[in-house]
Design a protein around this motif. Structure first.
Motif, short mmCIF file in Angstrom:
data_model
loop_
_atom_site.label_atom_id
_atom_site.label_comp_id
_atom_site.label_asym_id
_atom_site.label_seq_id
_atom_site.Cartn_x
_atom_site.Cartn_y
_atom_site.Cartn_z
N ALA A 1 12.79 -6.46 0.73
CA ALA A 1 11.34 -7.26 0.35
C ALA A 1 11.50 -7.87 2.24
CB ALA A 1 11.69 -8.26 -0.33
N LEU A 2 13.14 -8.17 2.29
CA LEU A 2 12.53 -8.36 4.38
C LEU A 2 13.11 -7.55 4.65
CD1 LEU A 2 16.17 -11.08 4.03
CD2 LEU A 2 14.14 -11.89 4.36
N GLU A 3 13.42 -6.37 4.39
CA GLU A 3 12.89 -5.47 5.75
C GLU A 3 11.49 -4.80 5.67
OE1 GLU A 3 15.08 -2.16 4.32
OE2 GLU A 3 17.62 -3.93 4.23
N VAL A 4 11.03 -4.51 4.19
CA VAL A 4 9.60 -4.85 4.79
C VAL A 4 7.94 -5.68 4.84
CG1 VAL A 4 10.00 -2.39 3.25
CG2 VAL A 4 9.41 -4.37 2.05
N ASP A 5 9.13 -6.57 4.91
CA ASP A 5 7.84 -8.58 5.15
C ASP A 5 7.01 -8.03 3.86
OD1 ASP A 5 7.54 -9.94 6.35
OD2 ASP A 5 5.61 -9.33 7.37
N ALA A 6 8.14 -8.52 2.44
CA ALA A 6 7.21 -8.12 1.41
C ALA A 6 7.73 -9.68 1.16
CB ALA A 6 8.11 -7.34 0.58
N ALA A 7 6.43 -10.71 0.54
CA ALA A 7 6.91 -12.13 0.29
C ALA A 7 7.69 -12.19 -0.84
CB ALA A 7 5.31 -12.53 -0.25
N SER A 8 8.06 -11.16 -2.25
CA SER A 8 8.61 -11.34 -3.36
C SER A 8 9.23 -10.13 -3.85
CB SER A 8 7.88 -12.14 -4.06
OG SER A 8 6.32 -11.06 -4.48
N ILE A 9 9.98 -10.33 -4.59
CA ILE A 9 10.59 -9.23 -4.81
C ILE A 9 9.71 -8.20 -5.89
CG2 ILE A 9 13.33 -9.86 -4.71
CD1 ILE A 9 13.00 -10.05 -7.68
N GLU A 10 9.07 -9.21 -6.62
CA GLU A 10 8.07 -8.27 -7.36
C GLU A 10 7.26 -7.18 -6.44
OE1 GLU A 10 5.09 -10.28 -9.81
OE2 GLU A 10 7.24 -12.87 -9.42
N GLN A 11 6.55 -7.68 -5.32
CA GLN A 11 5.88 -6.67 -4.89
C GLN A 11 6.71 -5.54 -4.39
OE1 GLN A 11 5.33 -8.63 -1.14
NE2 GLN A 11 2.65 -9.75 -2.06
N VAL A 12 7.93 -5.86 -4.65
CA VAL A 12 8.94 -4.52 -3.63
C VAL A 12 9.20 -3.46 -5.15
CG1 VAL A 12 11.45 -3.57 -2.63
CG2 VAL A 12 10.29 -5.91 -2.62
N VAL A 13 9.06 -4.52 -6.44
CA VAL A 13 9.00 -3.16 -7.46
C VAL A 13 7.57 -2.98 -7.87
CG1 VAL A 13 9.02 -3.57 -10.03
CG2 VAL A 13 10.88 -4.62 -9.17
N TYR A 14 6.93 -3.95 -7.64
CA TYR A 14 5.22 -2.64 -7.61
C TYR A 14 5.35 -1.31 -6.35
CZ TYR A 14 3.83 -6.40 -11.40
OH TYR A 14 3.72 -7.31 -12.27
N ALA A 15 6.28 -2.02 -5.27
CA ALA A 15 6.22 -0.74 -4.50
C ALA A 15 6.34 0.59 -5.07
CB ALA A 15 6.33 -1.15 -3.51
N TRP A 16 7.97 0.36 -5.61
CA TRP A 16 8.89 1.00 -5.97
C TRP A 16 7.95 2.16 -6.94
CZ3 TRP A 16 10.97 2.34 -10.22
CH2 TRP A 16 12.11 3.24 -10.09
N VAL A 17 7.23 1.70 -7.55
CA VAL A 17 7.00 2.31 -9.00
C VAL A 17 5.66 2.93 -8.35
CG1 VAL A 17 5.31 1.91 -11.27
CG2 VAL A 17 7.27 0.22 -10.31
N MET A 18 4.69 2.72 -7.48
CA MET A 18 3.52 3.37 -6.32
C MET A 18 3.67 4.27 -6.36
SD MET A 18 0.88 0.80 -6.40
CE MET A 18 1.43 -0.72 -5.54
N MET A 19 5.45 4.08 -5.53
CA MET A 19 5.91 5.52 -4.65
C MET A 19 5.71 6.53 -5.13
SD MET A 19 9.26 5.16 -2.01
CE MET A 19 9.07 6.67 -0.83
N LEU A 20 6.22 6.80 -6.31
CA LEU A 20 6.17 7.99 -7.48
C LEU A 20 5.06 9.25 -7.58
CD1 LEU A 20 8.44 6.61 -10.51
CD2 LEU A 20 9.35 8.28 -8.85
N PRO A 21 5.16 10.09 -7.30
CA PRO A 21 4.80 11.05 -6.73
C PRO A 21 3.49 11.02 -7.94
CG PRO A 21 6.57 12.07 -6.52
CD PRO A 21 6.83 11.05 -7.02
N SER A 22 3.66 10.81 -9.06
CA SER A 22 2.71 11.37 -10.46
C SER A 22 1.72 9.68 -10.07
CB SER A 22 3.26 10.98 -11.37
OG SER A 22 4.54 9.58 -11.86
N GLN A 23 1.80 9.09 -9.54
CA GLN A 23 0.76 7.65 -9.03
C GLN A 23 0.94 7.12 -9.76
OE1 GLN A 23 -2.47 8.70 -6.65
NE2 GLN A 23 -1.04 11.15 -6.99
N PRO A 24 1.83 6.20 -10.62
CA PRO A 24 1.50 5.40 -11.90
C PRO A 24 0.52 3.60 -11.09
CG PRO A 24 4.25 5.56 -11.64
CD PRO A 24 3.25 6.17 -10.12
#
Length: 301
Positions: free
Chosen positions: A237-260
């Motif tokens: 979160a610090l590295e990508v300037d995210a406001a919370s770990i929740e944002q990082v988790v959602y970004a992790w999910v959305m990065m999958l090629p099936s585009q969840p």
């Protein structure tokens, strides 16, 4: 920027990239007027798709949502309503359910869909999902239920939830139109669909899965076993300037090629606003794999 809108499948509906889940609606203890305000707020953010199920809130959440919609019926045209059926739970409203079980009979599917229509005070559901695969599932009978609801205009699109690829293909084989999604549990805490063929099937069929329990039902924040994962998420979160770990988790999910399409489960608009910003977070490939490693406790083979 409002949430992006995407086609769920080539012939499917257009949904918001993030979905508001109403599983815990009754726990939020909102009055109909307060709920109406919450709906209007997430619509302003571009979250137009909502996720329900007939059993949520011991069969009470759909009706509670419908009460709010009755205060401003025009909002129905801005929403895409997703709901599910197929699980039968004992409750005061269903005394005939003597034990929890699955029911994918034609009569049950049609009756559940029609009850949902009454609860939401609407003439159609945008998407109806079978909530869990039924061990007594008769694909031909389910197809008859779908065809009846589709022909009458009561349901526009159909899909499944928590189905394996083989169960998905069985039901699809009986239909002349495509199932548009599979709603599955997906998070760093539960990565089964990454390896069991479910997300591969979604890619092959060009359909976007809906992802539930992205935060592990809150376990991500409360269980000591996930401290290494929380630490890694905080660092990223610090590295990508995210406001919370929740944002990082959602970004992790959305990065999958099936585009969840992540389903948000919060009734607090501040958390919803924060989650929306996850669309703007781009993880590197190595950051994605660092999260995988922290969750599973091992590197790739």
């Amino acid at each position: 920027m409002p949430v992006t809108r995407v086609l769920v499948s080539p012939e499917g509906p257009q949904f918001s990239r993030l979905i508001l889940g109403y599983w815990r609606l009754l726990e939020w203890r909102m009055s109909p007027q307060e709920l109406l305000g919450f709906i209007e707020q997430h619509l302003e953010l571009g979250i137009t798709t909502i996720d329900h199920a007939d059993i949520y809130g011991s069969y009470g959440c759909e009706a509670a949502f419908g009460q709010a919609l009755r205060l401003k019926p025009s909002l129905r045209e801005q929403l895409q309503i997703v709901t599910k059926c197929g699980i039968a739970l004992p409750s005061t409203t269903h005394p005939d359910h003597r034990l929890p079980h699955y029911n994918s009979e034609k009569t049950h599917i049609i009756a559940s869909a029609e009850q949902s229509l009454r609860h939401f005070n609407t003439d159609r559901l945008d998407l109806l999902l079978i909530h869990r695969p039924d061990y007594l599932m008769d694909a031909d009978e389910m197809a008859k239920a779908f065809n009846s609801l589709k022909k009458s205009g009561k349901v526009r699109h159909f899909g499944v939830s928590n189905f394996t690829p083989s169960q998905f293909e069985l039901l699809q084989s009986r239909l002349d139109y495509p199932l548009v999604t599979n709603q599955v549990e997906l998070s760093p805490l539960n990565q089964n669909t990454l390896t069991d063929g479910t997300l591969d099937q979604c890619q092959r069929r060009h359909l976007k899965p809906m992802a539930w329990s992205c935060l592990g039902g809150g376990r991500l924040f409360s269980e000591q076993a996930y401290q290494p994962l929380r630490d890694e998420l905080a660092q990223i979160a610090l590295e990508v300037d995210a406001a919370s770990i929740e944002q990082v988790v959602y970004a992790w999910v959305m990065m999958l090629p099936s585009q969840p399409l992540p389903i948000l489960g919060s009734g607090k608009i501040a958390r919803v606003k924060q989650a929306v910003q996850a669309e703007n977070i781009q993880l590197s490939r190595q950051q994605w794999y660092r999260i995988r490693r922290a969750a599973l406790g091992r590197d790739v083979d």
